[in-house]
Design an enzyme around this catalytic site. Structure first.
Site, PDB file in Angstrom:
ATOM      1  N   HIS A 285      23.983  66.147  37.163  1.00 25.77           N
ATOM      2  CA  HIS A 285      23.969  65.205  38.476  1.00 25.77           C
ATOM      3  C   HIS A 285      25.570  65.171  38.698  1.00 25.77           C
ATOM      4  CE1 HIS A 285      19.727  63.491  38.003  1.00 25.77           C
ATOM      5  NE2 HIS A 285      19.646  64.652  38.637  1.00 25.77           N
TER       6      HIS A 285
ATOM      7  N   ASP B 241      24.330  72.358  44.616  1.00 22.20           N
ATOM      8  CA  ASP B 241      23.179  71.834  45.037  1.00 22.20           C
ATOM      9  C   ASP B 241      23.021  70.790  46.241  1.00 22.20           C
ATOM     10  OD1 ASP B 241      20.688  70.422  45.012  1.00 22.20           O
ATOM     11  OD2 ASP B 241      20.455  70.412  43.015  1.00 22.20           O
TER      12      ASP B 241
ATOM     13  N   ASP C 200      16.329  71.052  50.109  1.00 23.17           N
ATOM     14  CA  ASP C 200      17.058  71.248  49.034  1.00 23.17           C
ATOM     15  C   ASP C 200      17.170  72.403  48.281  1.00 23.17           C
ATOM     16  OD1 ASP C 200      17.854  70.285  46.521  1.00 23.17           O
ATOM     17  OD2 ASP C 200      16.159  69.094  45.754  1.00 23.17           O
TER      18      ASP C 200
ATOM     19  N   HIS D 128      12.859  63.497  46.615  1.00 26.03           N
ATOM     20  CA  HIS D 128      11.925  63.620  45.645  1.00 26.03           C
ATOM     21  C   HIS D 128      10.623  63.022  46.168  1.00 26.03           C
ATOM     22  CE1 HIS D 128      14.534  64.629  41.724  1.00 26.03           C
ATOM     23  NE2 HIS D 128      15.082  65.050  42.809  1.00 26.03           N
TER      24      HIS D 128
ATOM     25  N   GLU E  12      13.180  75.160  40.740  1.00 24.27           N
ATOM     26  CA  GLU E  12      14.560  75.206  40.399  1.00 24.27           C
ATOM     27  C   GLU E  12      14.847  75.278  38.896  1.00 24.27           C
ATOM     28  OE1 GLU E  12      16.341  71.210  40.902  1.00 24.27           O
ATOM     29  OE2 GLU E  12      14.372  70.752  41.727  1.00 24.27           O
TER      30      GLU E  12
ATOM     31  N   GLU F  64      17.719  77.157  43.281  1.00 27.48           N
ATOM     32  CA  GLU F  64      16.610  76.289  43.799  1.00 27.48           C
ATOM     33  C   GLU F  64      16.110  76.639  45.167  1.00 27.48           C
ATOM     34  OE1 GLU F  64      15.715  71.483  44.574  1.00 27.48           O
ATOM     35  OE2 GLU F  64      17.866  72.322  44.090  1.00 27.48           O
TER      36      GLU F  64
END
Length: 439
Positions: free
Chosen positions: A244, A261, A272, A362, A386, A409
């Site tokens: 992250h 990302d 995404d 999400h 991903e 991804e």
């Protein structure tokens, strides 16, 4: 207004599922960034899913039963505030434009809801989502309890409205799929643009991660997206091994990989995408070996995205390919079965292979059914695929692989006959990436 029927149909479906009772769904509050400056406003996804209404200080109330009705509470029409803050509908216009049965000023919420809540058998509310709203709703309930001698009773059953709406949100309508395709295409173009930008600039000293992020923001906004769907990850070299990472302030170095990302939000719907490519436009031998492994694992996972399989099948397929690859590259030792059993692969792959996608990155929805079995994939579900590989320096790792971080991804729609990769326009083969960066 276009597509208002879509939101009206969602409310009607939810009322039918509720059976009897009252649902109270507020939107998100405005949030102060510092002093009198606010963060850019973003509505609550549940509220928006049922209304299509984007203004803050709004609540939707649904009354289910023999005579169902839908009610919107919103800000008053205020010409003076519009001079400062921009257009607002007001209750009268909002009722017509968004097809509600009734609409009131947000200032009337307490008085009107007390009347609506009285004698309802069930309350549907997102208890625990917001402390201030929990207090307010419990205050209404306690006020009604003081009227018990007058024959007034409060709902004796409180259910989480999100559980009902989550099931609806899992299956996307043609309207939603169209938005998600458009969001995916914008994000795919941004990833391709980033590859071209780095390819044409890597020889310039001190090209920075944030310069690449700026290319994404430009591409998002110039194509009509309202915002990034989440904080973009632009991670060069060792930074790509932090899942992250989002500081996005390091220098890009010749010989490093760059993992990006990033996705955009279009009318509420997220894309995404992750792509990884060499800063100098050419994969080294070790980088190519790991990249091809991750790409093969993703292909195996995508092949499992169909209605014959459950949610976890793509993850299981990706993991099988990755583990065998880790053994072949001498990153893991032993048989495939042994490495899967002892979990040694988690040194290099420590996350799952996807998540639901939609109004939230999400997105809403359970991954298992009530019997704790992985739920079967159904047409018009949308998810990400991903897999990745993250190799930090370690004594058990050949130095040629140090600081290689790769994730690939895509956004995938389940169809009746298989699946559709919504983000297919974002280049990902070694040959395509190197050719694009060379040009």
């Amino acid at each position: 207004m276009s597509h208002i029927v879509e939101f009206q149909q969602r409310r009607s479906k939810l009322l039918s599922v509720m059976g009897e009772g009252i649902a109270i769904i507020p939107t998100a509050p405005e949030t102060i960034r510092n002093r009198d400056s606010h963060y850019p406003y973003r509505f609550d996804s549940y509220f928006y899913y049922l209304t299509g209404f984007k203004e803050p200080e709004s609540v939707v109330v649904l009354v289910a039963g023999a005579m169902p009705k839908t009610i919107l509470f919103c800000r008053d029409k205020d010409m003076e505030r519009e001079i400062w803050d921009g257009f607002r509908y007001g209750a009268e216009a909002a009722k017509t434009e968004f097809s509600f049965d009734e609409a009131y000023s947000i200032n009337e919420l307490d008085a009107v809801v007390l009347k609506l809540l009285a004698n309802q058998p069930k309350l549907f509310f997102s208890l625990g989502e917001s402390t201030s709203w929990d207090v307010r709703v419990m205050g209404w309930m306690n006020t009604l309890r003081t009227q018990a001698r007058s024959g007034v009773h409060v709902p004796d059953d409180v259910s989480d409205i999100r559980q009902l709406v989550d099931e609806m949100r899992l299956i996307k309508s043609p309207f939603e799929i169209d938005l998600m395709r458009r969001s995916a295409n914008i994000a795919a173009a941004a990833h391709n643009r980033a590859m071209q930008f780095v390819g044409s600039n890597f020889t310039r000293p001190n090209i920075m991660e944030y310069e690449v992020e700026a290319e994404f923001l430009h591409e998002f906004y110039r194509n009509g997206a309202q915002a990034p769907a989440y904080t973009s990850i632009v991670a060069g070299g060792a930074n790509a091994c932090t899942l992250h990472y989002n500081a996005n302030n390091a220098k890009l170095n010749d010989g490093d990989l760059l993992l990006i990302d990033a996705g955009c939000e279009l009318d509420g719907y997220a894309s995404d995408i992750t792509r990884t490519f060499p800063v100098n436009g050419k994969f080294s031998a070790a980088q190519k070996d790991v990249y091809e492994l991750v790409l093969a694992s993703q292909a195996a996972a995508i092949a499992k995205v169909n209605t014959s399989n459950h949610w976890n099948a793509p993850h299981e397929a990706a993991l099988e390919v990755l583990v065998q690859g880790f053994i072949d590259l001498k990153l893991c030792k032993g048989s495939k079965e042994a490495v899967l059993e002892n979990g040694d692969y988690r040194q290099f792959y420590m996350h799952r292979t996807g998540h639901w996608l939609g109004l939230d990155v999400h997105d809403a929805g359970e991954y298992k059914d009530k019997a704790s079995n992985w739920r079967m994939l159904m047409p018009n579900m949308t998810l990400t695929v991903e897999p990745g590989c993250y190799i930090r320096p370690a004594e058990n790792v050949p130095e040629a692989f140090w600081n290689i971080g790769i994730r690939i991804e895509d956004d995938v729609l389940v169809t009746k006959d298989g699946c559709e990769v919504l983000t297919k326009n974002a280049l990902k083969s070694v040959a395509d990436i190197e050719a694009l960066m060379a040009n």
